[in-house]
Design an enzyme around this catalytic site. Sequence first.
Site, PDB file in Angstrom:
ATOM      1  N   ASP A  30       0.836  -1.198   0.000  1.00  0.00           N
ATOM      2  CA  ASP A  30       0.000   0.000   0.000  1.00  0.00           C
ATOM      3  C   ASP A  30       0.870   1.247   0.000  1.00  0.00           C
ATOM      4  OD1 ASP A  30      -2.914   1.158   0.721  1.00  0.00           O
ATOM      5  OD2 ASP A  30      -1.406   2.262   1.854  1.00  0.00           O
TER       6      ASP A  30
ATOM      7  N   TYR B 273       2.401  10.158  -0.266  1.00  0.00           N
ATOM      8  CA  TYR B 273       3.511   9.640   0.529  1.00  0.00           C
ATOM      9  C   TYR B 273       4.865   9.968  -0.090  1.00  0.00           C
ATOM     10  CZ  TYR B 273      -0.076   6.602   2.660  1.00  0.00           C
ATOM     11  OH  TYR B 273      -1.193   6.102   3.288  1.00  0.00           O
TER      12      TYR B 273
ATOM     13  N   LYS C  50      -3.092   5.773  -3.978  1.00  0.00           N
ATOM     14  CA  LYS C  50      -4.215   6.680  -3.743  1.00  0.00           C
ATOM     15  C   LYS C  50      -3.965   8.027  -4.422  1.00  0.00           C
ATOM     16  CE  LYS C  50      -4.059   4.674   0.865  1.00  0.00           C
ATOM     17  NZ  LYS C  50      -2.604   4.410   0.827  1.00  0.00           N
TER      18      LYS C  50
ATOM     19  N   HIS D 105      -8.035   9.203  -1.880  1.00  0.00           N
ATOM     20  CA  HIS D 105      -7.408   9.206  -0.557  1.00  0.00           C
ATOM     21  C   HIS D 105      -8.309   9.816   0.522  1.00  0.00           C
ATOM     22  CE1 HIS D 105      -3.138   9.300   1.392  1.00  0.00           C
ATOM     23  NE2 HIS D 105      -4.056   8.871   2.234  1.00  0.00           N
TER      24      HIS D 105
END
Length: 277
Positions: free
Chosen positions: A46, A51, A76, A109
Amino acid sequence: MTTVPTITLLDGHTMPRVGLGTWPMNNRQTREAVTEALARGYRLIDTAARYGNETGVGKAVADSPVPREQVFITTKLRGLQHGYQGALAGFDETRYWLGLDYLDLYLIHWPLPRCDRYLDTWRAFIELRERGLVRSIGVSNFTPTQIERLVSETGVWPVVNQIELHPEFSQERLRAWHTEHRVVTQAWSPLGAGTDILNQPEITDLAAAHNRTPAQIVLRWHVQLGDVPIPKSAQPARMAQNLSVFDFALSDQEMAVLDALDRGNRLGGDPDHHVEL
Protein backbone atom coordinates in the site's frame (compact mmCIF):
# COMPACT_ATOMS: atom_id res chain seq x y z
CA MET A 1 7.85 -17.70 3.62
CA THR A 2 4.26 -17.21 4.78
CA THR A 3 1.38 -17.76 2.37
CA VAL A 4 -1.34 -15.18 2.93
CA PRO A 5 -5.00 -16.03 2.28
CA THR A 6 -7.09 -13.72 0.12
CA ILE A 7 -10.48 -12.05 0.23
CA THR A 8 -12.76 -11.68 -2.80
CA LEU A 9 -13.79 -8.15 -3.70
CA LEU A 10 -17.19 -7.08 -5.03
CA ASP A 11 -15.83 -7.00 -8.60
CA GLY A 12 -14.49 -10.57 -8.39
CA HIS A 13 -10.81 -9.75 -7.96
CA THR A 14 -9.00 -11.07 -4.90
CA MET A 15 -6.83 -9.20 -2.39
CA PRO A 16 -4.44 -10.54 0.29
CA ARG A 17 -5.79 -10.43 3.85
CA VAL A 18 -2.74 -8.58 5.24
CA GLY A 19 -0.49 -6.06 3.50
CA LEU A 20 2.46 -3.76 4.04
CA GLY A 21 1.86 -0.07 4.67
CA THR A 22 4.59 2.34 3.58
CA TRP A 23 3.77 5.67 5.29
CA PRO A 24 5.95 7.59 6.24
CA MET A 25 8.97 5.93 4.56
CA ASN A 26 10.94 7.71 1.85
CA ASN A 27 11.79 6.11 -1.51
CA ARG A 28 15.00 4.45 -0.33
CA GLN A 29 13.42 3.07 2.82
CA THR A 30 10.37 1.95 0.89
CA ARG A 31 12.41 0.13 -1.73
CA GLU A 32 14.31 -1.76 0.95
CA ALA A 33 11.18 -2.55 2.96
CA VAL A 34 9.12 -3.73 -0.01
CA THR A 35 12.00 -5.86 -1.29
CA GLU A 36 12.21 -7.55 2.11
CA ALA A 37 8.45 -7.87 2.41
CA LEU A 38 8.05 -9.55 -0.96
CA ALA A 39 10.78 -12.03 -0.07
CA ARG A 40 8.92 -12.88 3.16
CA GLY A 41 5.59 -13.53 1.48
CA TYR A 42 3.81 -10.18 1.43
CA ARG A 43 1.77 -9.74 -1.72
CA LEU A 44 -0.19 -6.57 -0.87
CA ILE A 45 1.73 -3.27 -0.88
CA ASP A 46 0.00 0.00 0.00
CA THR A 47 1.27 3.44 -0.99
CA ALA A 48 -0.13 6.82 -2.05
CA ALA A 49 0.84 9.75 -4.24
CA ARG A 50 1.00 11.95 -1.16
CA TYR A 51 3.51 9.64 0.53
CA GLY A 52 6.14 10.50 -2.07
CA ASN A 53 7.45 6.92 -2.16
CA GLU A 54 5.73 5.36 -5.19
CA THR A 55 9.07 5.17 -7.01
CA GLY A 56 10.49 3.05 -4.19
CA VAL A 57 7.55 0.66 -4.43
CA GLY A 58 7.83 0.39 -8.19
CA LYS A 59 11.57 -0.30 -8.20
CA ALA A 60 11.21 -3.00 -5.54
CA VAL A 61 8.45 -4.72 -7.51
CA ALA A 62 10.43 -4.47 -10.75
CA ASP A 63 13.55 -5.98 -9.14
CA SER A 64 11.72 -8.75 -7.30
CA PRO A 65 11.65 -12.34 -8.61
CA VAL A 66 7.97 -12.42 -7.64
CA PRO A 67 5.91 -12.08 -10.86
CA ARG A 68 4.08 -8.77 -11.17
CA GLU A 69 0.70 -10.51 -11.47
CA GLN A 70 1.20 -11.99 -8.00
CA VAL A 71 1.69 -8.60 -6.33
CA PHE A 72 -1.33 -6.47 -5.40
CA ILE A 73 -0.43 -2.78 -5.56
CA THR A 74 -2.67 -0.16 -3.99
CA THR A 75 -2.12 3.57 -4.29
CA LYS A 76 -4.21 6.68 -3.74
CA LEU A 77 -5.01 9.93 -5.53
CA ARG A 78 -3.99 13.03 -3.62
CA GLY A 79 -6.43 15.83 -2.84
CA LEU A 80 -4.80 18.36 -5.16
CA GLN A 81 -5.85 16.20 -8.11
CA HIS A 82 -9.53 15.85 -7.33
CA GLY A 83 -11.90 16.33 -10.27
CA TYR A 84 -12.29 14.45 -13.54
CA GLN A 85 -9.29 15.78 -15.48
CA GLY A 86 -7.19 16.13 -12.36
CA ALA A 87 -7.74 12.48 -11.45
CA LEU A 88 -6.78 11.28 -14.93
CA ALA A 89 -3.62 13.41 -14.79
CA GLY A 90 -2.89 12.19 -11.28
CA PHE A 91 -3.17 8.59 -12.39
CA ASP A 92 -0.72 9.21 -15.23
CA GLU A 93 1.77 10.65 -12.76
CA THR A 94 1.31 7.75 -10.35
CA ARG A 95 1.76 5.18 -13.10
CA TYR A 96 4.95 6.96 -14.19
CA TRP A 97 6.44 6.96 -10.68
CA LEU A 98 5.44 3.35 -10.05
CA GLY A 99 6.60 2.24 -13.50
CA LEU A 100 3.61 -0.11 -13.82
CA ASP A 101 1.27 -0.86 -16.71
CA TYR A 102 -1.74 -1.14 -14.41
CA LEU A 103 -2.81 -0.78 -10.78
CA ASP A 104 -4.56 -3.45 -8.78
CA LEU A 105 -6.47 -0.96 -6.61
CA TYR A 106 -6.80 2.81 -6.91
CA LEU A 107 -8.34 4.77 -4.05
CA ILE A 108 -9.57 8.33 -3.56
CA HIS A 109 -7.41 9.21 -0.56
CA TRP A 110 -9.84 11.61 1.15
CA PRO A 111 -13.32 12.81 0.14
CA LEU A 112 -12.57 16.50 0.83
CA PRO A 113 -16.28 17.44 0.90
CA ARG A 114 -15.47 21.17 1.08
CA CYS A 115 -14.00 20.89 -2.41
CA ASP A 116 -16.99 18.80 -3.54
CA ARG A 117 -15.15 17.17 -6.43
CA TYR A 118 -15.04 13.55 -5.34
CA LEU A 119 -17.98 12.61 -7.58
CA ASP A 120 -16.16 13.83 -10.69
CA THR A 121 -13.06 12.06 -9.41
CA TRP A 122 -15.05 8.83 -9.13
CA ARG A 123 -16.23 9.16 -12.73
CA ALA A 124 -12.58 9.35 -13.79
CA PHE A 125 -11.81 6.25 -11.70
CA ILE A 126 -14.61 4.38 -13.47
CA GLU A 127 -13.10 5.35 -16.83
CA LEU A 128 -9.66 4.14 -15.76
CA ARG A 129 -11.17 0.80 -14.79
CA GLU A 130 -13.06 0.52 -18.05
CA ARG A 131 -9.84 1.22 -19.96
CA GLY A 132 -8.12 -1.63 -18.11
CA LEU A 133 -5.58 0.65 -16.44
CA VAL A 134 -6.95 -0.10 -12.98
CA ARG A 135 -8.42 -3.45 -11.97
CA SER A 136 -10.36 -2.33 -8.91
CA ILE A 137 -11.42 1.07 -7.61
CA GLY A 138 -12.29 2.19 -4.12
CA VAL A 139 -12.14 4.97 -1.57
CA SER A 140 -10.37 5.86 1.64
CA ASN A 141 -11.74 7.71 4.67
CA PHE A 142 -15.27 7.94 3.22
CA THR A 143 -18.52 7.94 5.19
CA PRO A 144 -21.59 5.90 4.17
CA THR A 145 -23.32 9.10 3.02
CA GLN A 146 -20.40 9.95 0.75
CA ILE A 147 -20.27 6.42 -0.68
CA GLU A 148 -24.03 6.38 -1.25
CA ARG A 149 -23.69 9.58 -3.27
CA LEU A 150 -21.12 7.94 -5.53
CA VAL A 151 -23.36 4.95 -6.08
CA SER A 152 -26.57 6.92 -6.62
CA GLU A 153 -24.90 9.07 -9.29
CA THR A 154 -22.87 6.37 -11.09
CA GLY A 155 -24.23 2.97 -10.09
CA VAL A 156 -20.69 1.84 -9.25
CA TRP A 157 -19.75 0.69 -5.75
CA PRO A 158 -16.23 1.08 -4.36
CA VAL A 159 -14.85 -2.38 -3.55
CA VAL A 160 -12.81 -1.08 -0.59
CA ASN A 161 -13.02 1.72 1.95
CA GLN A 162 -9.66 2.15 3.68
CA ILE A 163 -10.25 3.68 7.10
CA GLU A 164 -8.54 4.33 10.40
CA LEU A 165 -9.21 1.25 12.50
CA HIS A 166 -7.56 -0.07 15.67
CA PRO A 167 -8.75 -1.31 19.08
CA GLU A 168 -9.24 2.21 20.47
CA PHE A 169 -11.21 3.23 17.35
CA SER A 170 -13.00 0.12 16.13
CA GLN A 171 -15.61 1.81 13.90
CA GLU A 172 -18.19 -0.90 14.58
CA ARG A 173 -21.10 0.84 12.83
CA LEU A 174 -19.10 1.67 9.72
CA ARG A 175 -17.75 -1.88 9.51
CA ALA A 176 -21.28 -3.26 9.79
CA TRP A 177 -22.41 -0.94 6.99
CA HIS A 178 -19.51 -2.11 4.83
CA THR A 179 -20.44 -5.74 5.45
CA GLU A 180 -24.08 -5.10 4.55
CA HIS A 181 -23.02 -3.62 1.21
CA ARG A 182 -20.09 -6.00 0.54
CA VAL A 183 -17.49 -3.23 0.73
CA VAL A 184 -14.22 -4.58 2.13
CA THR A 185 -12.88 -2.70 5.14
CA GLN A 186 -9.16 -2.01 4.95
CA ALA A 187 -7.47 -0.74 8.12
CA TRP A 188 -4.82 1.95 8.18
CA SER A 189 -2.93 2.49 11.42
CA PRO A 190 -4.14 -0.99 12.50
CA LEU A 191 -1.76 -1.03 15.48
CA GLY A 192 -2.73 2.44 16.67
CA ALA A 193 0.59 4.12 15.89
CA GLY A 194 1.28 6.92 18.34
CA THR A 195 -0.80 5.38 21.11
CA ASP A 196 0.03 3.00 23.94
CA ILE A 197 -2.30 0.28 22.65
CA LEU A 198 0.31 -2.45 22.42
CA ASN A 199 1.24 -1.95 26.07
CA GLN A 200 -2.31 -2.28 27.34
CA PRO A 201 -2.48 -5.16 29.88
CA GLU A 202 -5.49 -6.66 28.12
CA ILE A 203 -3.35 -7.10 25.00
CA THR A 204 -0.09 -8.06 26.67
CA ASP A 205 -1.90 -10.71 28.72
CA LEU A 206 -3.37 -12.23 25.57
CA ALA A 207 0.03 -12.10 23.91
CA ALA A 208 1.56 -14.05 26.79
CA ALA A 209 -1.29 -16.58 26.78
CA HIS A 210 -0.84 -17.27 23.06
CA ASN A 211 2.96 -16.92 23.04
CA ARG A 212 2.62 -14.11 20.49
CA THR A 213 3.58 -10.46 20.27
CA PRO A 214 1.02 -7.79 21.18
CA ALA A 215 1.03 -6.70 17.53
CA GLN A 216 0.14 -10.21 16.42
CA ILE A 217 -2.79 -10.26 18.84
CA VAL A 218 -4.14 -6.98 17.44
CA LEU A 219 -3.62 -8.05 13.82
CA ARG A 220 -5.38 -11.35 14.52
CA TRP A 221 -8.28 -9.31 15.95
CA HIS A 222 -8.43 -7.42 12.65
CA VAL A 223 -8.41 -10.62 10.61
CA GLN A 224 -11.22 -12.14 12.67
CA LEU A 225 -13.24 -8.94 12.35
CA GLY A 226 -13.00 -9.46 8.59
CA ASP A 227 -10.96 -6.38 7.72
CA VAL A 228 -7.62 -6.16 5.91
CA PRO A 229 -4.87 -4.54 8.03
CA ILE A 230 -1.85 -2.89 6.40
CA PRO A 231 0.73 -2.45 9.19
CA LYS A 232 3.87 -0.50 8.34
CA SER A 233 7.26 -1.92 9.27
CA ALA A 234 10.80 -1.64 7.97
CA GLN A 235 12.19 -4.28 10.34
CA PRO A 236 12.45 -7.80 8.83
CA ALA A 237 11.69 -9.62 12.08
CA ARG A 238 8.61 -7.51 12.73
CA MET A 239 7.47 -7.93 9.13
CA ALA A 240 7.57 -11.69 9.59
CA GLN A 241 5.66 -11.46 12.86
CA ASN A 242 2.99 -9.22 11.38
CA LEU A 243 2.37 -11.73 8.60
CA SER A 244 2.25 -14.75 10.92
CA VAL A 245 -1.29 -14.32 12.20
CA PHE A 246 -3.09 -17.12 10.36
CA ASP A 247 -1.99 -20.10 12.47
CA PHE A 248 -3.84 -19.23 15.68
CA ALA A 249 -7.22 -17.83 16.69
CA LEU A 250 -8.76 -15.71 19.42
CA SER A 251 -11.83 -17.01 21.22
CA ASP A 252 -15.08 -15.05 21.25
CA GLN A 253 -14.29 -13.99 24.82
CA GLU A 254 -10.82 -12.80 23.82
CA MET A 255 -12.24 -10.88 20.87
CA ALA A 256 -14.65 -9.21 23.28
CA VAL A 257 -11.73 -8.12 25.46
CA LEU A 258 -10.23 -6.24 22.52
CA ASP A 259 -13.62 -4.89 21.44
CA ALA A 260 -14.00 -3.36 24.91
CA LEU A 261 -10.88 -1.23 24.38
CA ASP A 262 -12.74 1.08 21.99
CA ARG A 263 -12.54 4.67 23.24
CA GLY A 264 -13.59 6.46 20.07
CA ASN A 265 -9.97 7.64 19.94
CA ARG A 266 -9.57 8.90 16.38
CA LEU A 267 -5.93 9.61 15.53
CA GLY A 268 -6.37 11.01 12.02
CA GLY A 269 -8.76 13.40 10.31
CA ASP A 270 -12.55 13.42 10.32
CA PRO A 271 -13.78 12.62 6.77
CA ASP A 272 -16.49 15.28 6.97
CA HIS A 273 -14.00 18.07 7.71
CA HIS A 274 -10.48 16.87 6.93
CA VAL A 275 -8.51 18.76 4.28
CA GLU A 276 -5.39 17.01 3.04
CA LEU A 277 -4.13 18.07 -0.36
